[in-house]
Design an enzyme around this catalytic site. Structure first.
Site: not given
Ligand code: NDP
Length: 495
Positions: A60, A104-105, A155, A185, A189, A223, A242, A247
């Site tokens: 976004s 912007d989703v 998750k 994740h 497998k 861990e 978590d 899991h």
């Molecule tokens: P981040 O906060 O690092 O990233 C979130 C992303 O969402 C950003 O790229 C942001 O993009 C995007 N975003 C937010 N709002 C919007 C919007 N309205 N439209 C489009 N894009 C949007 O989160 P994580 O990567 O850490 O986590 C993502 C998911 O994965 C979560 O559900 C988390 O629980 C899960 N998860 C994460 C893990 C990890 O190690 N990080 C491990 C396991 C699961 P922008 O800044 O451009 O808006």
């Protein structure tokens, strides 16, 4: 199962769905995408086992085309080192055609327009904060999605049985269940098929795999990492949500389910669902559950601050960093056998294994000396190992019982966990994904515990970072190391 049968099952699983032509990652700039998703995807492409697909990143903010291209280039360059010749070509094709899209989703119509502009079928990966993913899915209901679209949800999937039900109801309006991928994740497998192969391809094990012969089953996911700057997520989740909810219950189901007729997703997930429906945490939560939080300590020479002093943590939330539940499975096979599930952070030893403890023999012939220890089977996860601990005679006095450990390594997939996830997503095989009813049931199992903890019915204990957990917990004992003898039961006097 012979190789031909396995290949035909695997082929049948894949051929029933068209391969996705585009992987759309929402959250292109996020942590998950950079640290886990793209490396997993690059490893999958580099294996040469999949055909090229389009890769589209979206976000976004002003992350932009240039940063996205650089992110993909650098991750793919790392993967090239290990890629096969075919894999290198696939990596290059995917890298050269990748694109970034500003979206912007949470704005009506934007996500649908983006999906329409891409080559289908599109696999939409919601690497977004959970609330944003949910809002995006709600909005998609108004426009629908093109046929064949796959939706990949991270998750946590919901935060309670009701919220998981609500989210499932939204997803069901968008695509058929087999096109929804709820990611666990950790459930690779290797883990799934090693457990099933071990249990069902050996005549030796299945006849004793029940309450007639098994005393207890313990599943550990300890861990040695602490919070690692993830307070924003973890402080709202805690160890129970978590790892155990998302899991360890799946691993428990694999250890306890009845033999499926085949390894197809329908058969396997039906059996997982049926097993979990029979499971609950035994009421009397002060006895059947435990929770604790780490205090300052040291792990591998590194000083670890107290959890409550970690940046971003709100001590008033009382988030647990170590959780343990005793589950009962109310069916003929398992009634009376405790399944103990434990997971936590900042522990002194990394311990990821299932430990199956067998009952003592009904009668030990008079005349043996020493210690009669229970037979134990231990299945280690990442690395995948197998260890059988049994009593043998000697050395020295042949009447004295001693311990022998038979250990081996098990095979595993060459892919990173997210490579396996994406392999299933692109092929349209939801075998490793958590089915909707199962996600709801996992919440149903843990919800009473969460309520009891919120009501303060179970004390929040403490353990120093780098320790084995609160010393009063039986699972915090030192005897659990893979490769070492475990706790001993003195032999009853034999006359
Ligand atoms: P981040 O906060 O690092 O990233 C979130 C992303 O969402 C950003 O790229 C942001 O993009 C995007 N975003 C937010 N709002 C919007 C919007 N309205 N439209 C489009 N894009 C949007 O989160 P994580 O990567 O850490 O986590 C993502 C998911 O994965 C979560 O559900 C988390 O629980 C899960 N998860 C994460 C893990 C990890 O190690 N990080 C491990 C396991 C699961 P922008 O800044 O451009 O808006």
């Amino acid at each position: 199962m012979n190789e031909q049968t396995a290949t035909s099952i695997s082929h049948a699983r894949r051929s029933s769905a068209a391969t996705a032509r585009t992987l759309l990652i929402l959250g292109a700039s996020g942590d998950l995408t950079g640290r886990l998703l793209l490396p997993g995807f690059a490893g999958l492409l580099g294996s040469g086992k999949v055909r090229p697909v389009r890769l589209a990143g979206a976000g976004s903010s002003g992350y932009g085309e240039e940063k996205w291209q650089e992110r993909v280039r650098s991750v793919f360059a790392d993967a090239e080192q290990k890629a096969t010749t075919e894999g290198r070509e696939v990596l290059e094709q995917v890298r050269a055609s990748t694109s970034f899209h500003e979206v912007d989703v949470t704005a009506p119509g934007q996500l649908r327009s983006l999906i329409d502009s891409l080559e289908g079928p599109v696999a939409v990966y919601f690497a977004l904060p959970p609330a944003v993913s949910e809002k995006a899915c709600r909005l998609l209901v108004e426009t629908g999605v093109p046929e064949g679209t796959r939706l990949v949800l991270e998750k946590p999937f919901g935060s309670s049985a009701q919220s998981a039900r609500d989210l499932n109801a939204i997803l069901a309006q968008l695509v058929p269940e087999r096109d929804v991928f709820r990611v666990d994740h950790f459930l690779g497998k290797g883990t799934v098929f090693n457990i099933l192969g071990l249990r069902f391809a050996n005549r030796l094990l299945e006849p004793v795999w029940s309450n007639l012969h098994i005393e207890k089953v313990e599943i550990f996911f300890d861990e040695d990492l602490a919070l690692e700057n993830r307070a924003g997520y973890y402080d709202n989740a805690g160890a129970l949500r978590d790892m155990i909810q998302s899991h360890l219950l799946q691993v428990m189901a694999l250890l306890a389910l009845n033999a499926p007729a085949s390894l197809g997703e329908r058969n396997l997930r039906d059996h997982i669902g049926s097993l979990l429906r029979a499971a609950r945490v035994k009421p009397g939560y002060a006895e059947t559950t435990r929770r604790a939080r780490y205090t300052a300590g040291e792990i591998n020479g590194k000083a670890i601050p107290s959890y409550t002093d970690e940046p971003g943590v709100d001590p008033a939330k009382n988030t647990e960093t170590l959780a343990e539940l005793e589950i009962e499975i109310n069916n003929m096979r398992w009634a009376g056998v405790p399944f103990i599930l434990r997971s936590g952070k900042a522990l002194g030893r990394r311990r990821k294994e299932a430990m199956i403890t067998f009952k003592p023999v009904p009668h030990l012939p008079t005349g043996f000396h020493g210690v009669d220890e229970p037979t134990r089977l231990r299945i280690g996860f990442s690395p995948e190992t197998l260890q059988l601990e049994i009593d043998v005679n000697g050395p020295g006095d042949i009447f004295t019982l001693d311990r022998a450990v038979l250990a081996t390594e098990m095979n595993t997939s060459n892919l990173l966990p997210y490579g396996e996830v994406l392999d299933g997503v692109l092929a349209g095989d939801p075998l490793l994904s958590v089915r909707g009813d199962i996600a709801e049931d996992c919440w149903r199992i843990v919800e009473p515990v969460l309520h009891a903890w919120e009501a303060g019915e179970v004390p929040l204990e403490e353990y120093p970072a780098g320790s084995l957990g609160p010393s009063s917990w039986p699972t915090s004992c030192d005897g659990g190391q893979l490769g070492a003898p475990v706790s001993s039961t003195p032999l009853k006097p034999t006359v």
